[in-house]
Design an enzyme around this catalytic site. Structure first.
Site, short mmCIF file in Angstrom:
data_model
loop_
_atom_site.label_atom_id
_atom_site.label_comp_id
_atom_site.label_asym_id
_atom_site.label_seq_id
_atom_site.Cartn_x
_atom_site.Cartn_y
_atom_site.Cartn_z
N THR A 1 -12.32 2.98 3.28
CA THR A 1 -13.31 2.96 2.19
C THR A 1 -13.26 1.70 1.31
O THR A 1 -14.28 1.30 0.77
CB THR A 1 -13.12 4.19 1.27
OG1 THR A 1 -11.77 4.19 0.80
CG2 THR A 1 -13.41 5.49 1.99
N ASN B 1 -6.74 -2.80 -2.46
CA ASN B 1 -8.03 -3.22 -3.04
C ASN B 1 -7.83 -4.34 -4.05
O ASN B 1 -8.66 -5.22 -4.19
CB ASN B 1 -8.81 -2.01 -3.59
CG ASN B 1 -8.36 -1.59 -4.98
OD1 ASN B 1 -8.74 -2.20 -5.96
ND2 ASN B 1 -7.54 -0.55 -5.05
N HIS C 1 -5.80 8.84 -1.34
CA HIS C 1 -6.13 8.27 -0.03
C HIS C 1 -6.10 9.31 1.10
O HIS C 1 -6.39 8.97 2.25
CB HIS C 1 -5.23 7.08 0.30
CG HIS C 1 -3.82 7.26 -0.13
ND1 HIS C 1 -3.29 6.69 -1.25
CD2 HIS C 1 -2.84 7.99 0.41
CE1 HIS C 1 -2.03 7.05 -1.37
NE2 HIS C 1 -1.73 7.84 -0.38
N CYS D 1 -11.45 3.46 -11.09
CA CYS D 1 -12.58 4.07 -10.38
C CYS D 1 -12.57 5.58 -10.62
O CYS D 1 -11.55 6.15 -11.02
CB CYS D 1 -12.46 3.78 -8.89
SG CYS D 1 -11.03 4.58 -8.16
N GLU E 1 -4.57 5.58 3.89
CA GLU E 1 -5.89 6.18 4.14
C GLU E 1 -6.24 6.10 5.63
O GLU E 1 -6.78 7.06 6.21
CB GLU E 1 -6.96 5.45 3.33
CG GLU E 1 -8.34 6.06 3.53
CD GLU E 1 -9.47 5.17 3.03
OE1 GLU E 1 -9.31 4.49 2.01
OE2 GLU E 1 -10.53 5.18 3.70
N HIS F 1 -1.96 3.41 -5.54
CA HIS F 1 -0.96 2.35 -5.39
C HIS F 1 -0.86 1.47 -6.64
O HIS F 1 -1.33 0.34 -6.67
CB HIS F 1 -1.29 1.49 -4.15
CG HIS F 1 -1.13 2.26 -2.88
ND1 HIS F 1 -2.04 2.23 -1.86
CD2 HIS F 1 -0.15 3.11 -2.47
CE1 HIS F 1 -1.63 3.02 -0.88
NE2 HIS F 1 -0.50 3.57 -1.23
N CYS G 1 -9.76 11.52 -2.87
CA CYS G 1 -11.03 11.05 -3.43
C CYS G 1 -12.19 11.58 -2.57
O CYS G 1 -12.12 11.54 -1.34
CB CYS G 1 -11.04 9.52 -3.43
SG CYS G 1 -12.64 8.87 -3.88
N HIS H 1 -2.06 1.39 6.54
CA HIS H 1 -2.53 1.87 5.23
C HIS H 1 -2.62 3.40 5.26
O HIS H 1 -3.08 3.98 6.25
CB HIS H 1 -3.91 1.26 4.93
CG HIS H 1 -4.37 1.49 3.53
ND1 HIS H 1 -4.93 2.68 3.12
CD2 HIS H 1 -4.31 0.73 2.43
CE1 HIS H 1 -5.22 2.61 1.84
NE2 HIS H 1 -4.85 1.43 1.38
FE1 F3S Z 1 -11.60 4.87 -6.01
FE2 F3S Z 1 -12.25 6.64 -4.24
FE3 F3S Z 1 -13.40 4.29 -4.21
S1 F3S Z 1 -10.22 6.30 -5.05
S2 F3S Z 1 -11.79 2.96 -4.96
S3 F3S Z 1 -13.63 5.82 -5.81
S4 F3S Z 1 -12.69 5.41 -2.46
#
Ligand code: F3S
Length: 274
Positions: A150, A212, A62, A2, A114, A30, A84, A112
């Site tokens: 998120t 995720n 995070h 991402c 975050e 992670h 992020c 977690h």
């Molecule tokens: Fe990546 Fe940020 Fe989404 S780290 S998974 S773009 S919340």
């Protein structure tokens, strides 16, 4: 990967190049292979600020709460903030709701990283929960704000909102719901589910400790046989027996080399099992 993880890697790698090395408070993201790769580039993850040995510390994707930022300041360390931007937005929402007098319920796992950071930004007015039953009724609850970690799944967040608003409607005068979900994760999840529907086996590549990645695997497991692997050597030949179609997807912080390695192993095993 991402954009949040790609951005973080670029920033820490540049900083390591400039200063010779850089430490991050916890892993950048992670994924063990990613952490190992970054270590070779001079980026070292430390578990807490007491282990920091340099003049600067990077805050990972995070994010962290304000109490951690204050501790960094007290230790006179420079900060490289690679949180992020989507997580930053969620932190701002948490802080804004708390300031406006809302009790802030965060849909996410309390342990977690975050979520810990988001709770920090509520300055004691936050509760992390995965179901309405986990939200104890605070004595003076008149305004309830609801946000999400998120990378949670959108359908699960919607179900949580329904549960919570139904259970708390008799006591709460005002609900405020803000979607802090990451759209990149939602798109990835939708694609993975589509892939699961078309294949007899789905391989999800990513860290076993990546929330995720685990959620991708959980969503697909109800549709088709699904295996979560961190690296090529974890792929077992027996999984391929009798399969004609195999899909491959990956978590948001999985390096390209890990994906290439798994695909190459699948191709060579496919030749062996015919
Ligand atoms: Fe990546 Fe940020 Fe989404 S780290 S998974 S773009 S919340």
């Amino acid at each position: 990967m991402c954009f949040g993880v790609r951005r973080a890697i670029k920033l820490v790698t540049e900083a390591a190049g400039e200063y010779g090395k850089i430490e991050t408070l916890g892993p950048v993201a992670h994924n063990e292979q990613l952490v190992e790769r970054l270590e070779k580039a001079g980026v070292r993850a430390v578990a807490d600020l007491g282990q920091a040995s340099g003049e600067a510390i990077a805050i990972p994707t995070h994010g962290v709460g304000p109490e951690v930022l204050s501790e960094i300041e007290a230790r006179k360390l420079q900060v490289l903030d690679i949180t992020c931007p989507i997580v930053k937005k969620a932190q701002r929402c948490a802080a804004r709701l708390a300031r406006a007098g809302f009790t802030v319920v965060i849909f996410g796992e309390a342990e977690h990283s975050e979520v810990k950071g988001l709770l920090g930004w509520t300055r004691g007015k936050g509760i992390a929960a995965m179901s309405a039953e986990e939200v104890a009724h605070p004595p003076a609850l008149s305004r309830l704000g609801i946000i999400s970690q998120t990378t949670q799944n959108r359908d699960s967040f919607v179900a949580f909102i329904n549960q919570l608003t139904t259970a708390f409607a008799p006591f709460v005068g005002e609900f405020r719901i803000i979607s802090t979900l990451c759209q990149a994760i939602q798109r990835r999840l939708e694609e993975a589910v589509r892939l699961a529907r078309r294949n007899q086996l789905l391989i999800v590549i990513g860290g076993h400790n990546s929330a995720n990645t685990r959620r991708l695997a959980e969503a697909c497991a109800s549709i088709t046989e699904t295996r979560l692997v961190a690296a090529a050597e974890e792929v077992d030949k027996s999984w391929l027996l009798g399969k004609r179609n195999i899909g491959v997807t990956a978590g948001a912080s999985t390096p390209g080399e890990a994906i290439d390695g798994v695909v190459a192993r699948l191709e060579s095993l496919a030749k062996l099992v015919g």
